[in-house]
Enzyme design. Structure first.
Site, short mmCIF file in Angstrom:
data_model
loop_
_atom_site.label_atom_id
_atom_site.label_comp_id
_atom_site.label_asym_id
_atom_site.label_seq_id
_atom_site.Cartn_x
_atom_site.Cartn_y
_atom_site.Cartn_z
N SER A 26 0.87 -1.18 0.00
CA SER A 26 0.00 0.00 0.00
C SER A 26 0.91 1.23 0.00
O SER A 26 2.11 1.12 0.29
CB SER A 26 -0.87 -0.01 1.26
OG SER A 26 -0.04 0.10 2.39
N THR A 29 2.91 1.62 3.22
CA THR A 29 3.98 0.61 3.35
C THR A 29 5.11 0.91 2.38
O THR A 29 6.30 0.81 2.71
CB THR A 29 3.42 -0.80 3.11
OG1 THR A 29 2.38 -1.02 4.06
CG2 THR A 29 4.47 -1.87 3.30
N ARG A 33 9.25 1.59 3.01
CA ARG A 33 10.36 0.97 2.25
C ARG A 33 11.24 2.07 1.65
O ARG A 33 12.45 1.98 1.67
CB ARG A 33 9.82 0.07 1.13
CG ARG A 33 8.87 -1.01 1.57
CD ARG A 33 9.54 -2.27 2.11
NE ARG A 33 8.55 -3.30 2.33
CZ ARG A 33 7.90 -3.52 3.48
NH1 ARG A 33 8.18 -2.80 4.54
NH2 ARG A 33 7.01 -4.49 3.58
N LYS A 135 -5.53 -11.08 -4.22
CA LYS A 135 -4.98 -11.46 -2.91
C LYS A 135 -5.75 -10.79 -1.78
O LYS A 135 -6.16 -9.63 -1.90
CB LYS A 135 -3.52 -11.02 -2.83
CG LYS A 135 -2.89 -11.28 -1.46
CD LYS A 135 -1.52 -10.64 -1.31
CE LYS A 135 -1.54 -9.61 -0.21
NZ LYS A 135 -0.20 -9.10 0.12
N GLU A 176 -4.53 -15.73 2.05
CA GLU A 176 -3.31 -15.53 2.84
C GLU A 176 -3.65 -15.40 4.34
O GLU A 176 -3.99 -14.31 4.80
CB GLU A 176 -2.58 -14.27 2.36
CG GLU A 176 -1.30 -13.99 3.14
CD GLU A 176 -0.51 -12.78 2.64
OE1 GLU A 176 -1.00 -12.06 1.75
OE2 GLU A 176 0.59 -12.56 3.16
N LYS A 218 -1.41 -18.83 0.45
CA LYS A 218 -0.17 -18.08 0.75
C LYS A 218 0.03 -18.08 2.26
O LYS A 218 -0.43 -17.18 2.95
CB LYS A 218 -0.30 -16.66 0.19
CG LYS A 218 0.89 -15.77 0.52
CD LYS A 218 0.90 -14.52 -0.34
CE LYS A 218 2.00 -13.57 0.10
NZ LYS A 218 2.31 -12.54 -0.89
N SER A 260 7.16 -14.15 2.80
CA SER A 260 8.46 -14.18 3.49
C SER A 260 8.34 -13.61 4.90
O SER A 260 9.10 -14.03 5.79
CB SER A 260 9.55 -13.50 2.68
OG SER A 260 9.27 -12.15 2.40
N SER A 288 5.74 -16.41 -2.86
CA SER A 288 5.05 -15.17 -3.21
C SER A 288 5.66 -14.11 -2.31
O SER A 288 5.02 -13.63 -1.37
CB SER A 288 3.55 -15.31 -2.97
OG SER A 288 2.90 -14.07 -3.18
N GLY A 290 7.50 -10.65 -1.00
CA GLY A 290 7.62 -9.21 -1.18
C GLY A 290 9.04 -8.82 -0.84
O GLY A 290 9.93 -8.74 -1.69
N ARG A 291 9.28 -8.67 0.49
CA ARG A 291 10.61 -8.22 0.94
C ARG A 291 11.73 -9.15 0.50
O ARG A 291 12.81 -8.69 0.12
CB ARG A 291 10.59 -8.06 2.46
CG ARG A 291 9.87 -6.83 2.91
CD ARG A 291 9.47 -6.88 4.36
NE ARG A 291 8.36 -7.80 4.60
CZ ARG A 291 7.82 -8.04 5.78
NH1 ARG A 291 8.31 -7.45 6.85
NH2 ARG A 291 6.79 -8.86 5.91
P1 13P Z 1 6.46 -10.41 2.40
O1 13P Z 1 7.05 -11.52 1.58
O2 13P Z 1 7.35 -9.19 2.48
O3 13P Z 1 5.96 -10.88 3.73
O4 13P Z 1 5.21 -9.87 1.61
C1 13P Z 1 4.34 -10.76 1.08
C2 13P Z 1 2.98 -10.21 1.09
O5 13P Z 1 2.38 -10.05 0.06
C3 13P Z 1 2.36 -9.89 2.38
O6 13P Z 1 0.99 -9.74 2.22
#
Ligand code: 13P
Length: 337
Positions: A26, A29, A33, A135, A176, A218, A260, A288, A290-291
């Protein structure tokens, strides 16, 4: 591989070791970063950063889907190409985050993910724009008396209601249920909270007649709390995560793509690889992230146009390493590039 129906879409995203790039931060967020590299979070900077990621050569063959935020699905690259077309041209399918974030449950420290109001209309618009999957993230905390049954039940019911609506609109839902790493709890506490969440989730999905073959899960991995004095090693994490999934996830689910959740990029890859080396399950087990996919690329970029290529190389490397991990073919020596 064709992607004419939702089962084919789900299978495509996780085919041949491919995984998902979660780029659906978002704006707040994304701001956090960007703060870490001293870049202002403007609409143009967010676009430049994501355009850079989506043009990386390592997207091809390694990434089967990209999760976007509402702002990004509507943006064009600098040359006028839509970011959606860019993603498609890399052989990845575009997806969209559709939940509206967290709301406290009463006065408690627990939260319910909201966003069902008006969801049907929003899904229709996203589908007409070209989104193939969606998602929704539920958050489960471990702590004093947490998670409560109420928190788990409310969140998993919302996930199932969302998933049904998404499939009725011709897209694949990613469900998720994230059990957070935050806290000093043991890996066994994480196992128990993850198990309770998965049992409730699949009960609700079944009640709603959600097509499991056209659904991606997820989940978090089963880990020690990030502040726990004793930290489980790679083999224990891999084995306990697999035990928990095998006991609670139906065999015909299209795929499992882990989040992650704050693990380091190498840990996230090592854990995924260890699970795939153990094997003995019928789903695709992929990522899947992000970080864990973006962190090295974000750092290398630092908001400077002259760093675009090294940043893209950093993303390509992580995408390739995670594909190898999804095939159980990674080893640590490959990280010394
Ligand atoms: P992370 O891998 O950084 O946890 O992000 C994945 C994600 O989409 C969280 O909703």
């Amino acid at each position: 591989m064709s992607t004419n129906n939702i089962e084919e879409i789900a299978s495509y995203i996780v085919s041949e070791g491919k995984g998902i790039l979660a780029a659906d931060e978002s704006n707040p967020t994304c701001g956090k970063r960007f703060d870490s590299i001293g870049v202002e979070s403007t609409e143009n900077n967010r676009r430049d950063y994501r355009e850079m990621l989506f043009r990386a050569s390592g997207m091809k063959d390694n990434i089967g889907g990209v999760i976007l935020f509402d702002e990004t699905i509507r943006q064009n690259a600098k040359d006028g190409t839509s970011l959606l077309d860019l993603i498609n041209s890399q052989g990845a399918l575009p997806g969209i985050k559709v939940d509206k974030g967290l709301q406290s449950i009463g006065e408690s420290d627990e939260s319910l993910t909201v966003g069902l109001d008006g969801l049907d209309e929003r899904l229709k618009e996203y589908e007409s724009m070209g989104a193939k999957f969606t998602k929704w993230r539920a958050v489960i905390k471990i702590g004093d008396g947490m998670p409560t049954d109420e928190c788990i039940d409310l969140n998993m019911k919302a996930l199932a209601d969302y998933a049904k609506l998404v499939q009725d609109n011709g897209m694949v839902p990613i469900v998720e249920p994230e059990v957070l790493m935050d806290g000093s709890h043991s890996i066994d506490d994480c196992y128990a909270a993850t198990e309770r969440s998965l049992q409730s989730l699949f009960n609700h999905l079944n009640k709603n007649n959600v097509n499991i073959k056209a659904t991606l899960l997820k989940p978090n991995m089963v880990l020690s709390g990030s502040a726990a004095a004793s930290q489980a090693g790679v083999e224990e994490v891999a084995q306990k995560t697999l035990d928990c999934l095998k006991a609670n996830v139906p065999d015909d689910l299209a795929g499992i793509t882990f989040l992650s959740g704050g693990q380091s990029d190498i840990d996230a890859t090592a854990h995924l690889d260890a699970m795939n080396k153990i094997g003995g399950f019928s789903w695709k087990l992929s990522f899947s992230y992000g970080r864990a996919l973006q962190a090295p690329a974000l750092k290398a970029w630092g908001g400077k146009p002259e760093n675009v290529f090294i940043s893209q190389d950093a993303l390509s490397h992580r995408a390739e390493m995670n594909k190898l991990a999804a095939l159980g073919k990674w080893d640590n020596g490959m990280e010394e590039d």
